[in-house]
Design an enzyme around this catalytic site. Structure first.
Site, PDB file in Angstrom:
ATOM      1  N   ASP A  23       0.800  -1.167   0.037  1.00  0.00           N
ATOM      2  CA  ASP A  23      -0.137   0.037   0.041  1.00  0.00           C
ATOM      3  C   ASP A  23       0.841   1.024  -0.065  1.00  0.00           C
ATOM      4  OD1 ASP A  23      -1.895  -1.733   0.192  1.00  0.00           O
ATOM      5  OD2 ASP A  23      -2.940  -0.768   2.123  1.00  0.00           O
ATOM      6  N   HIS A  77      -6.355   3.364  -3.880  1.00  0.00           N
ATOM      7  CA  HIS A  77      -6.249   3.717  -2.434  1.00  0.00           C
ATOM      8  C   HIS A  77      -6.395   4.957  -2.250  1.00  0.00           C
ATOM      9  CE1 HIS A  77      -4.883   2.159   1.695  1.00  0.00           C
ATOM     10  NE2 HIS A  77      -3.955   2.818   1.637  1.00  0.00           N
ATOM     11  N   HIS A 135      -5.125   9.692   0.811  1.00  0.00           N
ATOM     12  CA  HIS A 135      -5.178   8.963   1.985  1.00  0.00           C
ATOM     13  C   HIS A 135      -5.942   9.381   3.198  1.00  0.00           C
ATOM     14  CE1 HIS A 135      -3.469   5.708   4.723  1.00  0.00           C
ATOM     15  NE2 HIS A 135      -3.037   5.089   3.570  1.00  0.00           N
ATOM     16  N   HIS A 168       3.504  -2.237   3.245  1.00  0.00           N
ATOM     17  CA  HIS A 168       3.528  -0.801   2.853  1.00  0.00           C
ATOM     18  C   HIS A 168       4.934  -0.634   2.063  1.00  0.00           C
ATOM     19  CE1 HIS A 168       0.589  -0.451   5.763  1.00  0.00           C
ATOM     20  NE2 HIS A 168      -0.019   0.647   4.865  1.00  0.00           N
TER      21      HIS A 168
HETATM   22 ZN   LIG Z   1      -2.612   3.210   3.356  1.00  0.00          ZN
END
Ligand SMILES: [Zn+2]
Length: 278
Positions: A87, A138, A142, A240
């Site tokens: 991510d 995503h 964010h 991540h």
């Molecule tokens: Zn994230």
């Protein structure tokens, strides 16, 4: 190796003097074997690499929401099958290292990109796709979609999809090429879940976290995630690619998977199954 083996066979064949047709046929087989070897080499230059175990098509009709950390359902994985997800990229300093580690072991992952970062680093977004990975969405920046108004949440989703599509394909559309989405911080709401499902977009949670938002050494992260994986036996793993500790840990983690009989499953969008009205 393949070629040496084949020419050794050819030598034996000639010594047996079995006529001219057989050596010709064998030469054709040798060429064919060499071309197969070349194709494999193009896919994966290292014979001992982990490699991608299988490809799994995912669609909203069969699995609208997956990931046991957030939902009751997850993907139909077999024991010792894992899905690698990353991510918050693309992020030049660390995403490149993650890509290099994945390429070294010939495994494919899913990256959930932040739209703003994709518009800032479109070449890196395209490189992720060009290396065969799957790209999901995503949001734009964010933000927590749980803490903002429904209309703002919708805009965050659409702007993010549009920016990633623009980076990848040069077209600012809110219809995603790959209809995969993950909420920032897994913070969904019933309204946004319904919205995504109505648009045919699969929502991804995760089955296992590397917890790499916490500072730790690569060695600590490796122990944490392998302990969790061994307890669960399989699952969708969240990393991540923006985290240096994850980029540093990944080569050892992929070797661990290979040495312990785990197989990587590569997700792709499946055609939507036709649902008959009833
Ligand atoms: Zn994230």
């Amino acid at each position: 190796m393949q070629q040496r083996h084949a020419s050794a066979q050819f030598g034996r064949f000639r010594r047996r003097r079995t006529g001219w047709l057989a050596p010709l046929a064998l030469a054709a087989i040798t060429l064919w074997q060499a071309s197969i070897a070349a194709a494999h080499a193009a896919d994966c230059p290292r014979a001992t690499a982990l490699g991608t175990g299988r490809v799994l098509g995912v669609n909203v009709a069969a699995t609208p929401r997956v990931g046991l950390k957030s939902f009751p359902q997850t993907l139909p994985l077999e024991d010792h099958e894992v899905v690698l997800t990353f991510d918050d990229g693309p992020w030049p300093r660390t995403t490149r290292r993650v890509l290099a580690a994945l390429a070294q072991e010939c495994v494919r992952a899913t990256f959930f990109l932040i739209g703003r970062s994709a518009s800032e680093y479109p070449e890196l977004a395209r490189r992720i796709a060009a290396e065969g990975h799957t790209i999901g969405h995503h949001t734009w920046a964010h933000r927590s979609l749980m803490r903002i108004k429904a209309q703002d949440a919708r805009e965050e989703i659409d702007r993010g999809i549009s920016a990633v599509e623009m980076a990848l394909h040069g077209a600012a559309t809110t219809v995603p090429t790959t209809p995969f989405f993950r909420f920032p911080g897994f913070e969904s709401t019933p309204a946004t879940l319904d919205l995504l499902q109505s648009r045919g977009i699969v929502v991804f949670g995760a089955d296992l976290w590397a917890s790499d938002w916490n500072r730790m050494t690569p060695k600590q992260e490796l122990k944490l995630i392998t302990d969790r994986l061994n307890a669960a036996g399989k699952g969708i793993i969240l990393f991540h690619d923006t985290k240096a500790q994850t980029a540093a840990m990944l080569p050892a983690f992929l070797r661990y998977l290979r040495d312990n009989g785990y197989r990587v499953v590569h997700l792709i969008p499946a055609e939507r199954a036709s649902v008959s009205p009833d």
